[in-house]
Design an enzyme around this catalytic site. Structure first.
Site, PDB file in Angstrom:
ATOM      1  N   ASP A 243       0.902  -1.286   0.068  1.00  0.00           N
ATOM      2  CA  ASP A 243      -0.037  -0.061   0.040  1.00  0.00           C
ATOM      3  C   ASP A 243       0.819   1.494  -0.014  1.00  0.00           C
ATOM      4  O   ASP A 243       0.524   2.273   0.747  1.00  0.00           O
ATOM      5  CB  ASP A 243      -1.100  -0.014   1.066  1.00  0.00           C
ATOM      6  CG  ASP A 243      -1.954  -1.023   1.213  1.00  0.00           C
ATOM      7  OD1 ASP A 243      -2.166  -1.485  -0.120  1.00  0.00           O
ATOM      8  OD2 ASP A 243      -2.434  -1.399   2.052  1.00  0.00           O
TER       9      ASP A 243
ATOM     10  N   LYS B  80      12.843 -38.760  -9.316  1.00  0.00           N
ATOM     11  CA  LYS B  80      12.068 -38.892 -10.074  1.00  0.00           C
ATOM     12  C   LYS B  80      11.437 -37.632 -10.769  1.00  0.00           C
ATOM     13  O   LYS B  80      10.734 -37.568 -11.549  1.00  0.00           O
ATOM     14  CB  LYS B  80      10.685 -39.772  -9.581  1.00  0.00           C
ATOM     15  CG  LYS B  80       9.891 -39.072  -8.275  1.00  0.00           C
ATOM     16  CD  LYS B  80       8.918 -39.895  -7.914  1.00  0.00           C
ATOM     17  CE  LYS B  80       8.125 -39.165  -6.745  1.00  0.00           C
ATOM     18  NZ  LYS B  80       7.223 -39.993  -6.278  1.00  0.00           N
TER      19      LYS B  80
ATOM     20  N   HIS C  35      17.927  -4.083 -14.089  1.00  0.00           N
ATOM     21  CA  HIS C  35      16.835  -3.510 -13.123  1.00  0.00           C
ATOM     22  C   HIS C  35      16.621  -4.012 -11.728  1.00  0.00           C
ATOM     23  O   HIS C  35      16.202  -3.176 -10.902  1.00  0.00           O
ATOM     24  CB  HIS C  35      15.546  -4.011 -14.015  1.00  0.00           C
ATOM     25  CG  HIS C  35      15.303  -5.341 -13.466  1.00  0.00           C
ATOM     26  ND1 HIS C  35      15.598  -6.600 -14.402  1.00  0.00           N
ATOM     27  CD2 HIS C  35      14.477  -6.011 -12.665  1.00  0.00           C
ATOM     28  CE1 HIS C  35      15.265  -7.571 -13.751  1.00  0.00           C
ATOM     29  NE2 HIS C  35      14.556  -7.240 -12.737  1.00  0.00           N
TER      30      HIS C  35
ATOM     31  N   ARG D 174      13.703 -34.852  -5.931  1.00  0.00           N
ATOM     32  CA  ARG D 174      13.580 -36.207  -5.869  1.00  0.00           C
ATOM     33  C   ARG D 174      14.201 -36.532  -7.168  1.00  0.00           C
ATOM     34  O   ARG D 174      13.862 -35.829  -8.302  1.00  0.00           O
ATOM     35  CB  ARG D 174      12.231 -36.784  -5.698  1.00  0.00           C
ATOM     36  CG  ARG D 174      11.880 -37.233  -4.273  1.00  0.00           C
ATOM     37  CD  ARG D 174      12.841 -38.552  -4.049  1.00  0.00           C
ATOM     38  NE  ARG D 174      12.330 -39.682  -4.709  1.00  0.00           N
ATOM     39  CZ  ARG D 174      11.281 -40.412  -4.607  1.00  0.00           C
ATOM     40  NH1 ARG D 174      10.611 -40.283  -3.659  1.00  0.00           N
ATOM     41  NH2 ARG D 174      11.009 -41.469  -5.375  1.00  0.00           N
TER      42      ARG D 174
ATOM     43  N   ASP E 278       2.223 -15.893 -17.363  1.00  0.00           N
ATOM     44  CA  ASP E 278       2.220 -15.222 -18.701  1.00  0.00           C
ATOM     45  C   ASP E 278       1.447 -16.658 -19.670  1.00  0.00           C
ATOM     46  O   ASP E 278       0.781 -16.393 -20.596  1.00  0.00           O
ATOM     47  CB  ASP E 278       3.876 -15.543 -19.172  1.00  0.00           C
ATOM     48  CG  ASP E 278       4.410 -14.336 -18.628  1.00  0.00           C
ATOM     49  OD1 ASP E 278       3.877 -13.465 -17.974  1.00  0.00           O
ATOM     50  OD2 ASP E 278       5.753 -14.093 -18.573  1.00  0.00           O
TER      51      ASP E 278
END
Length: 534
Positions: A46, A265, A142, A263, A230
């Site tokens: 804010d 996998k 940036h 992991r 996106d």
């Protein structure tokens, strides 16, 4: 009543919620659903410095090609903050031995929230293309501007006391800055195995630096959010599942540093992530129309910069866009709205810029001549030198007229990769097995699949012609083809080469009435006349 509050406090403690949770604010996000933020995060949100991100589009000029790409840096920053908190809390819950504190979590979330504060108009268009042209002395990216804006935000809104109330000190603020920018640009050393250069947190918490902006392998919550956001707004499918990755994320010590591992996998899911990145670049970020629109926008901003002294600095003096880089008070006012300011201005000095922007709105874009693909080992010259060489590729005698002017050509060298040039980023990820969850292992590409890429980098050369006259475009096409032949590059695809993201052609109605493809021409003419009258 007192007993009820006491019981509620006990429940909150047992469930991991504190009294701060009762004051938290809930946002309904299009990607992540209902997300909750700590009161300190809400105070940062804010502020004018953060609200500014509402007026900076995430994909720069992509909105002029993909109508759905109207999302902005504001919502992306909220998403990154949420995912950062979710990942670090998951690590805290699953591995209490890491001693992740609530203060650590808050610092990581603030870094995620503020990591893009430094973006200028139209996001990367500004820092990658505008700044190098108008301020070659400004060597920062940036991320550095984000740190400057973060400091300005804290000071301008008198949040120092609120930070202290939440237990954050100078070391924590340094930690937040380091997560956003990384090591200082003037650092005499790079991070290595022997010396720990970060000062916000010690080496025992090195994994915290891999959450918002992972310098090791590029797997971080910033990418997870913009992939999902996106893809949603572009209408492109994503096969990567960041929620699943979080479930299997685990911190293991590797060569003295604690790294976030996954992991074994999950290696297929990671390749899906980098494939999604490549897919977004190929179909959207590097789209041939998107890139030339951004080039024209940069040209307009460069021409306008000396004459657009409208951004109030800290001392009350009005500054230009390039001067605003040194004054965060002025930079706070620098958003995408600069394009409309130029477009609607009656200043004579802005006429050239205004004409370029009118061409974008009326779709009178620079004409794409074609695209070629050089071999992987070819050393390419700078775009300006390539432009000159193309113009000289065919003699005046052969052209039966004057040669092309290199200023009339625009050359783009487009790079497609997995984020680390020709390196495989998954080679920099460590995994663990179900049987041994505390030992990090490396998995080679050949152990995963024989269908994965052999090369992780490819380049394209695209040429555009500013003069859309048919004769001039034909001359440019001939010169480009001749140059490619001399260089032994692939035969250039014509300017209308098929992009994987191009919209399907709408068929002409069978009743003989004016089809959809004929309508826009009339609209363009009306629109063009409208802007000319401004």
């Amino acid at each position: 009543m007192g007993k009820k509050l006491a019981v509620l406090e006990i429940i909150n403690t047992l469930t991991g919620n504190s009294h701060q949770s009762l004051k938290a604010k809930v946002f309904n996000d299009s990607v992540h659903g209902h997300i909750e933020f700590h009161p300190l995060l809400v105070m940062i949100i804010d502020t004018p410095q953060f609200q500014r991100l509402r007026f900076i589009k995430q994909l720069g000029g992509g909105y002029f090609v993909f109508p759905g790409a109207a999302h902005n840096r504001f919502e992306h920053s909220l998403g990154v903050c949420y995912l950062a908190g979710k990942l670090v809390r998951s690590l805290q819950r699953n591995q209490p031995e890491l001693e992740i504190t609530d203060k650590d979590i808050l610092c990581v979330q603030i870094a995620g929230l503020c990591h893009d504060l430094g973006h200028g108009p139209f996001s990367h268009l500004f820092d990658l293309f505008f700044i190098p042209k108008v301020r070659p002395d400004f060597k920062h990216k940036h991320e550095h501007l984000s740190v400057l804006m973060f400091d300005h935000l804290i000071e301008e809104n008198h949040l120092e006391a609120k930070l202290k109330e939440n237990g954050l000190d100078g070391e924590d603020l340094l930690f937040i800055r380091e997560q956003i920018e990384g090591l200082p640009k003037d650092s005499s050393q790079k991070q290595n195995d022997d010396v720990w250069l970060y000062k916000g947190r010690g080496r025992e918490k090195s994994f915290l630096y891999e959450i918002v902006a992972n310098k090791r392998n590029g797997i971080d919550v910033d990418k997870w959010d913009y992939f999902a956001r996106d893809c949603l707004n572009l209408g492109i499918a994503s096969s990567f599942d960041h929620k699943r990755y979080m479930k299997f994320a685990r911190v293991i010590e590797v060569d003295g540093d604690k790294q976030i591992c996954s992991r074994d996998k999950e290696i297929g899911n990671l390749y899906d992530m980098f494939h999604t990145r490549n897919n977004l670049h190929r179909r959207a970020y590097q789209h041939k129309v998107n890139k030339i629109i951004e080039t024209m926008m940069v040209e307009a901003l460069i021409k306008a910069d000396p004459h657009l002294r409208i951004f109030p600095g800290a001392n009350g003096r009005k500054l230009t866009m390039s001067e605003s880089l040194d004054d965060m008070h002025a930079y706070t006012h620098l958003t995408d709205s600069v394009l409309e300011h130029i477009l609607f201005s009656q200043e004579k000095d802005l006429k050239e810029s205004k004409d370029i922007i009118q061409k974008i709105f009326t779709r009178k874009l620079y004409k794409c001549v074609g695209q070629t693909q050089p071999t992987a080992d070819t050393e390419l010259e700078k775009p300006l030198e390539i432009s000159k060489a193309i113009c000289l590729a065919v003699s005046e005698e052969e052209l039966k007229g004057p040669q092309l002017d290199s200023d009339d050509l625009v050359v783009h060298v487009v790079k497609m990769d997995y984020g680390m040039g020709n390196q495989n980023p998954v080679d920099y990820v460590r995994f663990y097995s179900k049987e041994n969850s505390n030992t990090a292992i490396k998995i080679g590409k050949g152990e995963v699949s024989q269908m994965l890429p052999e090369n992780f980098l490819e380049r394209y050369i695209r040429v555009y012609c500013k003069n859309r006259d048919a004769e001039n475009v034909a001359k440019a096409e001939r010169c480009f083809a001749e140059w490619c032949d001399k260089k032994k590059f692939s035969k250039p695809k014509p300017g209308n080469f098929l992009d994987t993201a191009m919209t399907l052609v709408k068929k002409r109605p069978r009743d003989g009435t004016c089809g959809p493809s004929e309508g826009p021409k009339k609209s363009k003419k009306i629109l063009g006349n409208t802007y000319k009258g401004m």
